[in-house]
Design an enzyme around this catalytic site. Sequence first.
Site, PDB file in Angstrom:
ATOM      1  N   HIS A   1       6.650 -12.059  -3.934  1.00 38.13           N
ATOM      2  CA  HIS A   1       6.117 -12.083  -2.569  1.00 38.13           C
ATOM      3  C   HIS A   1       5.735 -13.480  -2.097  1.00 38.13           C
ATOM      4  O   HIS A   1       4.565 -13.863  -2.229  1.00 38.13           O
ATOM      5  CB  HIS A   1       4.850 -11.220  -2.522  1.00 38.13           C
ATOM      6  CG  HIS A   1       5.101  -9.758  -2.633  1.00 38.13           C
ATOM      7  ND1 HIS A   1       5.332  -8.961  -1.534  1.00 38.13           N
ATOM      8  CD2 HIS A   1       5.152  -8.949  -3.711  1.00 38.13           C
ATOM      9  CE1 HIS A   1       5.503  -7.709  -1.931  1.00 38.13           C
ATOM     10  NE2 HIS A   1       5.415  -7.672  -3.244  1.00 38.13           N
TER      11      HIS A   1
ATOM     12  N   CYS B   1      10.508  -7.584  -1.734  1.00 39.12           N
ATOM     13  CA  CYS B   1      10.088  -6.480  -2.592  1.00 39.12           C
ATOM     14  C   CYS B   1      10.692  -5.156  -2.109  1.00 39.12           C
ATOM     15  O   CYS B   1      11.881  -4.949  -2.210  1.00 39.12           O
ATOM     16  CB  CYS B   1       8.562  -6.450  -2.668  1.00 39.12           C
ATOM     17  SG  CYS B   1       7.953  -5.434  -4.031  1.00 39.12           S
TER      18      CYS B   1
ATOM     19  N   GLU C   1       5.236 -14.361   0.889  1.00 39.63           N
ATOM     20  CA  GLU C   1       4.287 -14.233   2.016  1.00 39.63           C
ATOM     21  C   GLU C   1       2.847 -14.062   1.513  1.00 39.63           C
ATOM     22  O   GLU C   1       1.905 -14.199   2.286  1.00 39.63           O
ATOM     23  CB  GLU C   1       4.703 -13.069   2.933  1.00 39.63           C
ATOM     24  CG  GLU C   1       4.342 -11.672   2.474  1.00 39.63           C
ATOM     25  CD  GLU C   1       5.207 -11.136   1.334  1.00 39.63           C
ATOM     26  OE1 GLU C   1       5.983 -11.920   0.752  1.00 39.63           O
ATOM     27  OE2 GLU C   1       5.094  -9.937   1.016  1.00 39.63           O
TER      28      GLU C   1
END
Lengths: 80, 258
Positions: free
Chosen positions: B228, B97, B230
């Site tokens: 994302h 990002c 993660e």
Amino acid sequence: MEKEVTVTIGLKKGISDPEGKNVTKALSLLGFSSVKDVTVNKRYVITLDVESEEQIEQSVREMTEKLLANPVIHHYDIAW
Amino acid sequence: MIEMRPQDIHACIVRIEGTNNEDEMYRAFKNVGATPHLVHLNELKTLDPYQCIMIPGGFSAGDYVRAGAIFASRIRSRLFDELLDFVDHGYPVGGICNGFQVLVELGLLPGDGEPGEVTACLAENDSARFECRHSLLLRTPSNPCAFTSRLPEGERLMVPSAHAEGKLLLAGGIRAYKRIEERGQVLFKYVNYANETEAPYPWNPNGSPHNIAGICNEKGNVFGMMPHPERAFDIENENGYAGRTLFESLIRYIGETF
């Protein structure tokens, strides 16, 4: 000597300007029927301490290309 | 050759004021057994102790000037030569990002210019809004990349997106997109349930041409993506586990390469 320099950053022709399009639409909704298009620019006013006017163009151009503008999408004007 | 153990792999997650995904990134590395370190850029004196550098998401430096531009300029002013050496040696450098925006502003992605030359931009979403929803991503055929080696081509991932500037624009227009596709640098595309890689908004949240969501450099060790992974890793964030394979790939790549 102190000099105030203005750098105006805008989108290159052909790069879409979603913020400008939104402003155009909002103005039209407010009844401003004469508005055909809006483009959004960003203006930096930089105060420099320089020895001579000749230094201004080169150093501000360098600042702009290193940080203020992305050459892929932006054009810029420098004025003082 | 003895493979490096995951716990011996030190990943540096670089933060500055305004980054806000470093904790998820930290947990992601921890959950695959590696040793992550959260380091503020001001305290990062050398890259020597690390085998991986990651730049997390967020709004670094308030997204002033352009998303990622200030973070990138601060890296340029202090550690850029060392970072270029790090990349030359094959160590992985990734950005998610805002981190992707930083790598683009550093000229590391797509990495087709002179060192440090900026040849791309993550521009404002076509919607002119912050787009925040899950994205369906297709793992496209690409070069071996440190971040995707364990994820088969054609696999799909559901991963959260949350950004206002994610439209990947390349200097050189159509030819540049063709070039990165031919060189296998496109890692992920936004798709719909029918796997269409030209699926429109909101499948493609930002208007990125060819629905590109993530890319790598030609060598495959620098990579960036807008969504994302993660955040799709842990039962606690309720986004599933789709991102796990990417971090496992990274650890495997480092273990086998160094």
